[in-house]
Design a protein around this motif. Structure first.
Motif, short mmCIF file in Angstrom:
data_model
loop_
_atom_site.label_atom_id
_atom_site.label_comp_id
_atom_site.label_asym_id
_atom_site.label_seq_id
_atom_site.Cartn_x
_atom_site.Cartn_y
_atom_site.Cartn_z
N VAL A 194 0.83 -1.20 0.00
CA VAL A 194 0.00 0.00 0.00
C VAL A 194 0.87 1.26 0.00
CG1 VAL A 194 -1.56 1.38 1.43
CG2 VAL A 194 -2.09 -1.00 0.99
N LYS A 210 -5.99 2.89 0.98
CA LYS A 210 -6.67 1.59 0.92
C LYS A 210 -8.08 1.73 0.35
CE LYS A 210 -4.21 -0.94 4.54
NZ LYS A 210 -4.34 -1.70 5.81
N LEU A 228 -9.18 -5.19 2.40
CA LEU A 228 -9.41 -3.77 2.16
C LEU A 228 -10.83 -3.40 2.58
CD1 LEU A 228 -7.85 -3.47 -1.41
CD2 LEU A 228 -6.83 -2.67 0.73
#
Length: 297
Positions: A194, A210, A228
């Motif tokens: 991420v 995210k 997520l």
């Protein structure tokens, strides 16, 4: 030539190329006409591999992504762009194919696993373009993109390559229906990468990384597998509005004359002064002596 004529001429070339010009057609698509959307599609295809437990376990065991997430992400993109920009059988393309073969030589996985990983690079960007880009891909572009990855698959000894884009989609959907599921390894890999996406965002948006990825994936089963947050109505509407505005602006501008990717050029914080081919790839996989130190222009 006015702006509209420039866009029209480019589209006409992409609609009516010779079938033998498939590499040039795909190159124009990726580096010029639909460059921004192809890049986003490649990003999303990279994350998608983490949603399959067997593939995620293999990647997690290798530990390259957890230890060097920035390098793994950028190097993966560089390899693909080098192949597209320079050609599969070029002096620069051959070392990249050799690198892919060395990296995957002892990697466990089924035939379908390897085929799926390769086809994410075809299907995911194309679907993103069909849903979100400033224009639809042409039939010739679909044929050219499919031919590119078929030829790459042949050079990597990946068997069972689909003959058409439609067949690639069918295999892709069937594979995901059977294999996408949550796993600790997949979610750890997602968490490690991420930060790569965050670094590309304005600072004000980085805490939302995210959720932005989830919104772009737009697939509840997939985002659940990756750990997520589910995208909401507001975030989906914001993405649609932003892309609609961007597309309206794109249609009114001439296509860029500088390609989206220049081999060996400085284009990231990872390689601020540019890179040579021997810098690309996992640090624990030696490069072929024949290509070590092969400096890019």
């Amino acid at each position: 030539m006015n702006i509209n004529a420039t866009l029209a001429a480019s589209l006409d070339r992409q609609e009516t190329p010779s079938p033998s010009d498939w590499e040039a057609t795909f190159r124009q698509m990726v580096l010029f006409d639909l460059a921004a959307d192809m890049e986003l599609g490649f990003f999303l295809s990279y994350y998608r591999n983490f949603a399959t437990p067997d593939i995620a376990k293999t990647l997690h065991t290798n530990a390259e992504i957890q230890q060097r997430p920035m390098k793994r992400s950028y190097d993966t993109a560089i390899v693909i762009y080098e192949l597209i920009a320079c050609g599969l059988d070029s002096d620069r393309g051959r070392p990249m194919v050799e690198l892919l073969n060395r990296v995957h030589r002892n990697v466990p996985g089924s035939k379908d696993d390897f085929l799926y990983v390769l086809l994410t690079l075809l299907v995911v960007p194309i679907r993103w373009i069909q849903q979100h880009a400033w224009r639809q891909p042409t039939k010739a572009e679909l044929v050219a993109a499919s031919r590119f990855f078929t030829e790459l698959g042949i050079r990597m000894s990946v068997t069972g390559m689909p003959a058409t884009y439609e067949e690639a989609e069918a295999f892709f959907d069937s594979y995901e229906a059977a294999h996408v599921a949550p796993s600790p390894e997949g979610q750890q890999l997602m968490g490690a990468t991420v930060q790569v996406f965050q670094d590309r965002l304005p600072k004000v948006l980085r805490p939302l990384a995210k959720r932005i990825i989830s919104t772009m994936l737009d697939d509840g089963r997939l985002t659940d597998a990756l750990g997520l947050p589910r995208s909401g109505r507001i975030s989906r509407a914001a993405l649609k509005t932003g892309l609609t505005m961007r597309n309206a602006i794109t249609r009114r501008r001439p296509l860029k004359t500088k390609p989206h990717f220049i081999p060996g050029d400085a284009g990231s914080s990872l390689y601020p002064g540019g890179y040579s081919l021997d810098q690309i790839g996992p640090v624990n996989v030696p490069h072929s002596p024949a290509h070590a130190g092969n400096e890019l222009p």
